[in-house]
Design an enzyme around this catalytic site. Sequence first.
Site, PDB file in Angstrom:
ATOM      1  N   SER A 118      56.464  -6.934 -20.102  1.00 15.89           N
ATOM      2  CA  SER A 118      56.868  -5.847 -21.218  1.00 15.89           C
ATOM      3  C   SER A 118      58.234  -5.189 -20.965  1.00 15.89           C
ATOM      4  O   SER A 118      58.817  -4.578 -21.859  1.00 15.89           O
ATOM      5  CB  SER A 118      55.868  -4.676 -21.245  1.00 15.89           C
ATOM      6  OG  SER A 118      56.094  -4.048 -20.023  1.00 15.89           O
ATOM      7  N   LYS A 174      63.891   1.451 -18.948  1.00 18.45           N
ATOM      8  CA  LYS A 174      63.025   1.104 -19.955  1.00 18.45           C
ATOM      9  C   LYS A 174      62.425   2.300 -20.917  1.00 18.45           C
ATOM     10  O   LYS A 174      62.375   3.416 -20.378  1.00 18.45           O
ATOM     11  CB  LYS A 174      61.730   0.497 -19.292  1.00 18.45           C
ATOM     12  CG  LYS A 174      60.929  -0.265 -20.403  1.00 18.45           C
ATOM     13  CD  LYS A 174      59.803  -1.090 -19.266  1.00 18.45           C
ATOM     14  CE  LYS A 174      58.573  -1.776 -20.081  1.00 18.45           C
ATOM     15  NZ  LYS A 174      57.583  -2.437 -19.169  1.00 18.45           N
ATOM     16  N   SER A 217      55.068  -7.261 -15.443  1.00 23.26           N
ATOM     17  CA  SER A 217      56.089  -6.700 -16.496  1.00 23.26           C
ATOM     18  C   SER A 217      57.553  -6.599 -16.314  1.00 23.26           C
ATOM     19  O   SER A 217      58.556  -6.595 -16.983  1.00 23.26           O
ATOM     20  CB  SER A 217      55.584  -5.585 -17.414  1.00 23.26           C
ATOM     21  OG  SER A 217      54.613  -5.878 -17.975  1.00 23.26           O
TER      22      SER A 217
END
Length: 455
Positions: free
Chosen positions: A150, A75, A174
Amino acid sequence: MYQSATELLEEYRAGRLSPVEATEAVLSRIDRLEPELHALYAYEPEQARAAAKASEQRWRSGEAGALDGIPLTLKENIATRGTPVPLGTAATELTPAPADAPAAARVREAGGVLLAKTTMPDYGMLTSGLSSFHNAARNPWDLSRTPGGSSAGAAAAAAAGYGPLHVGTDIGGSIRLPAGWCGLVGFKPSFGRVPVDPPYIGRVAGPLTRTVADTALLMSVLSRPDSRDHMSLPPSELPWADLGCEVAGLRIGLQLDPGAGLDVEPEIRAAVGEAARLLEAAGATVEPLAPFLTREMLDGLDTFWRVRAWCDISSLPADRRAKVLPYIAEWAEGGADVSGAAAYRGFSQIDVMSVAAVRATAPFDFVLSPTCPVSAPAADWASPTNDPQRPFEHIPFTVPYNMSGQPAVSVNCGHTGDGLPIGLQIAGRRFDDLGVLRLAAAFEVIRGPQRALQV
């Protein structure tokens, strides 16, 4: 490429496939699908090819690491040396990171082939791929829908076959929320199990994969110690590869009403109920778990997070502040005039929520629930309500376990009438990461093969 990491490692050991061949197959898939998915940031295929070639040599010389030659992503907010970390927002100055964060360091040490970073929304504060810096990530199951967030790009990449291993972060859901909406295994480990830098209350890093075995494999690497995280758990050698689980005799709680937030959609309620029935048929005792989250807890957390976000955003120069995604800017402005007492009361709800979660779940070995009460909304929506005044109505099943530090995983348990995946969350007692993964692996077998994604 839909081969799992465990399958690829076996192929490499047997000499039937090389890391170079596997990486080329993944790069070809990325080049075909990425123009529509927008899952990647800092995509560097030539560096991936070089890493794969080096891995090929290690396999030949008998020096391969635990993830050697496995294509993977990280990420965007997990720092990698030399790459800027925009945090999903155009408001960030693009300064190259001076060092690898713990997760990045561990996967490189283990021989993983880093393909790219994955996209995220502004400051990681949306269950969506909307971003002022990146193009909005799309859900491979339906390009008109969001993959969630996210860890938006990570989930889209995992579902689309951009290699088998992907690392996300989770402070309120997330990892699990996008895993649920993309038909993946998304694991939020116990707080402190995986070192992160910088550490923060409730924040963890963890895997998004397509199988529980791959999640366990990645956890065996991510959970290695790193002194930069002063909040991490003491190092421990867990038998991550041992996923055997005896379902018979387990006491499992079933929670279909979180106590606050959005109502559970009927199709999701039915799918989670059926998952519970399958485990009951395998010998588990399944009992209802009453709601323990309250409106005060959810709103208090919202207040505190708004104040935190406003402190960060308001300190930016005006030209940079103007670049923040309007939804996030409006949400954060709600913290501008909060009193010190109100901010403290909001912060105190973290402990209240944590105590409630631990006490409510204590009678059970594990707790089942929906990962999210609703299915994936449109790709151009910031959240299922799309309302910055009601931003967290969709996280009541996930966020309590961030605050309590308990491990929780999302696994697929069915599909909606529109063909969208439905996530089942399995939460466990504090520090029982391996137990959660073992039950998830057992459920994989009990539920049978899942619908294949056609992309």
